[in-house]
Design an enzyme around this catalytic site. Structure first.
Site, short mmCIF file in Angstrom:
data_model
loop_
_atom_site.label_atom_id
_atom_site.label_comp_id
_atom_site.label_asym_id
_atom_site.label_seq_id
_atom_site.Cartn_x
_atom_site.Cartn_y
_atom_site.Cartn_z
N ASP A 1 28.76 9.07 -9.03
CA ASP A 1 27.73 8.09 -9.34
C ASP A 1 28.34 6.69 -9.49
OD1 ASP A 1 25.59 6.68 -10.44
OD2 ASP A 1 25.59 7.77 -12.35
N HIS B 1 15.04 13.79 -12.47
CA HIS B 1 14.50 12.45 -12.25
C HIS B 1 13.89 12.33 -10.85
CE1 HIS B 1 16.94 10.29 -15.62
NE2 HIS B 1 15.73 10.63 -16.03
N SER C 1 21.57 3.02 -20.97
CA SER C 1 21.62 3.60 -19.63
C SER C 1 22.03 5.06 -19.69
CB SER C 1 22.61 2.82 -18.77
OG SER C 1 22.75 3.42 -17.49
N GLY C 2 21.68 5.78 -18.66
CA GLY C 2 22.11 7.17 -18.52
C GLY C 2 23.29 7.31 -17.58
N HIS C 3 23.87 6.18 -17.16
CA HIS C 3 24.93 6.21 -16.16
C HIS C 3 26.26 5.75 -16.75
CE1 HIS C 3 22.06 6.82 -12.83
NE2 HIS C 3 21.26 6.07 -13.55
N HIS D 1 19.36 17.14 -11.46
CA HIS D 1 18.52 16.89 -12.65
C HIS D 1 17.12 16.49 -12.20
CE1 HIS D 1 20.07 12.89 -11.59
NE2 HIS D 1 19.03 12.38 -12.22
N HIS E 1 17.02 0.40 -25.38
CA HIS E 1 17.30 1.18 -24.18
C HIS E 1 18.80 1.26 -23.96
CE1 HIS E 1 16.78 3.01 -20.27
NE2 HIS E 1 17.55 2.08 -19.73
N GLY F 1 0.79 -1.23 0.00
CA GLY F 1 0.00 0.00 0.00
C GLY F 1 0.81 1.27 0.00
N HIS G 1 23.07 12.79 -19.45
CA HIS G 1 22.33 11.79 -18.68
C HIS G 1 21.10 11.46 -19.50
CE1 HIS G 1 21.05 9.42 -15.37
NE2 HIS G 1 20.15 10.25 -14.88
#
Length: 556
Positions: A192, A72, A363-365, A70, A361, A45, A138
């Site tokens: 990161d 996100h 990644s942004g990393h 940023h 896809h 929940g 990113h």
């Protein structure tokens, strides 16, 4: 006494999400990022998880600003909830500001919050800190790293980043600035760690556009693309492919609609005139002339793609004439919900394109080689790995050591750790309150471990309510006990068990009444405990189940 900078992560360590880092120097505080995390499977929940900001509340008068890397959710999602407790000015880039304003409008906090937009290359003075914004790549536009300057030295906080040599907007990460700062001297690097386990380099976002082109070419079906709403470069590439092949574009899903509108208003997306149409009008066009861009890449139950899959979307029915392109990878923990949606789309006859084989896809990393570049350019004296689970933080520490850093100059911390920097040393000294605050509907922090434990118990074993009506004169049963179950068994098919359970309760009440010599109020409490124990023991022996037992005693 030696000067000190304190760095206190309140989120983002030993986890993915809810990033929030506190910097203290000379009596002043700045905060970097304020994100949320998705709830775990055992958090029944719960809508989201945000950081515990008790420390910020206690030191609110010393906070000089909230700096956001940023837009996100794991970096901005907690902002409305934290601002209710601590009002502080926000500094961020233009797109990030637009996304934050959407949240503040929804929560009625726009008027009380000051947001200052900052361009890459500019610096903001905040008490004894000066924060310079450095452009990075990113999976969302307008991302920034920070060079945080004090009299003690410069700290670089990378935020989420990658090194993309062919970004969609043409703006390459400012590696030159990182190099300049390295030559001037960097006291500490906080970086990161998300993709530390991946060797080599992360692919360019532009590679996904080639996959779109391949899947759009010669396709005679309606195309439905789902991706993260915040990945506007991915959305832009889907729109570009639609335009190339003569298709109109409809957008559905609240977050997708909101972000596309903000990006168009701020000039972050370029869409030819008459390309966008209302999703309700899409069904009036030939299927080969339509692209629908939607939310739901993570299988969220309220998302537009989920509603399409389960035939509850008001404007879009999917089936044999549809090609569904899932342009995202499942966030850890969301794999089951994503699979559920994919299976249902297959059941409806859709052509579903997903998975790594289709190159939908990236990644942004930063992967390992990109991280090495940042370490080499900045040449920091000290290093603190951020944004990752324990193994990621440890592996990032190993990478730094492979580049020549002394292990004594690396701090692997926990949320709440107080990391103290001097000119000569780095150490973890003490801790502050940190942890998870659960958001459930409008409730923030009112669901704790006890409530979650009860929800887990109810979800796994169900509930049995035992309603006992006693005579106020002599404490005898006025009628047979009433047994109500939820999530335990189907009563109509278990009549014998219910009858036996009534007899167990009646016998327990009679025995308890004979033995009790206490006052009536205490007798009720004792009776509830005795009945609960007897019912629980009986049900476990007969069913090997352990439902929640709720005895209710009424004196009439």
């Amino acid at each position: 006494m030696a000067e000190k900078i304190k760095i206190i992560p309140l989120g983002g360590l030993n986890e993915i999400g809810k990033n929030l880092t506190v910097y203290e120097y000379g009596g002043d505080i700045i905060v970097v990022d304020c994100g949320m995390a998705f709830p775990g499977d055992d958090m029944y929940g719960i809508d989201m998880v945000i950081p515990d900001v008790t420390y910020l509340v206690k030191n609110a008068n010393r906070i000089r600003g909230l700096f956001i890397t940023h837009g996100h959710e794991d970096h901005i999602g907690a902002i409305p909830y934290v601002l209710r407790q601590v009002n502080m000015p926000i500094f961020c880039t233009r797109l990030t500001a637009g996304l934050i304003k959407l949240k503040l409008d929804e929560h009625g906090l726009t008027k009380q919050t000051k947001i200052t937009t900052v361009e890459a290359g500019a610096a903001i003075k905040a008490g004894k800190f000066e924060v310079e914004f450095i452009h990075v790549n990113h999976s969302i536009a307008d991302s920034a790293a920070f060079a945080i300057r004090t009299k003690m030295g410069t700290i670089i906080h990378t935020g989420d980043f990658k090194i993309d040599s062919t970004p969609i907007d043409g703006k390459i990460i400012d590696l030159g600035r990182f190099g300049e700062l390295g030559k001037q001297g960097v006291l500490a690097l906080l970086a990161d760690s998300t993709n530390i386990e991946i060797p080599g380099y992360t692919q360019s976002e532009r590679s996904v556009g080639k996959s779109f082109d391949r899947l759009f070419s010669n396709c005679d079906k309606r195309i439905i693309v789902t991706t993260f709403a915040s990945n506007i470069h991915r959305v832009q590439q889907a729109i570009d492919a639609a335009v190339k092949y003569g298709r109109k574009v409809a957008v559905t899903g609240r977050s997708m609609e909101n972000i596309v509108k903000v990006c168009i208003d701020l000039g972050y997306m370029t869409i030819p005139k008459n390309t966008l149409i209302d999703v309700a009008k899409a069904k009036n066009l030939p299927k080969e002339k339509v692209v629908i861009i939607t939310t739901g890449s993570q299988g969220e139950e309220m998302s537009a793609l989920y509603r399409m899959a389960f035939s509850t979307h008001k404007q879009v029915d999917v089936g044999y004439g549809d090609r569904i392109i899932i342009s995202a990878s499942a966030i850890p923990g969301n794999e089951t919900s994503v699979s559920t949606v994919i299976n249902e789309l297959f059941r409806k006859g859709c052509d579903v394109i997903y998975g790594r084989d289709h190159h939908l896809h990236v990644s942004g990393h930063a992967a390992q080689e990109e991280l090495k570049i940042i370490h080499a350019l900045t040449a920091p004296k000290f290093f603190i790995p951020l944004h990752g689970e324990q193994r990621m933080l440890q592996l990032h520490s190993e990478l730094a050591q492979s580049l020549g850093m002394d292990p004594k100059n690396i701090a692997i911390a926990d949320n709440g750790s107080v990391i103290e920097l001097t000119h000569k040393s780095i150490r973890i000294n003490n801790s502050v309150p940190a942890g998870q605050v659960l958001v459930d509907g409008y409730g923030v922090g009112d669901v704790g471990a006890v409530v979650l434990r009860d929800r887990k118990h109810l979800a796994e074993d169900g509930m049995v309510v035992v309603n006992i009506n006693l005579s106020a004169q002599d404490g005898s049963l006025l009628m047979p006990p009433d047994i109500i179950t939820r999530g335990f068994i189907y009563v109509k098919e278990s009549g014998d068990l219910m009858q036996e359970l009534q007899e167990v309760v009646a016998s327990t009440v009679e025995t308890s009444a004979r033995r009790s010599k206490r006052s009536r109020s205490n007798n009720e409490n004792d009776l509830r405990g005795t009945v609960k124990s007897a019912v629980s023991s009986y049900l476990y022996k007969t069913t090997r189940r352990n439902p929640m037992i709720l005895p209710i005693v009424n004196e009439l």
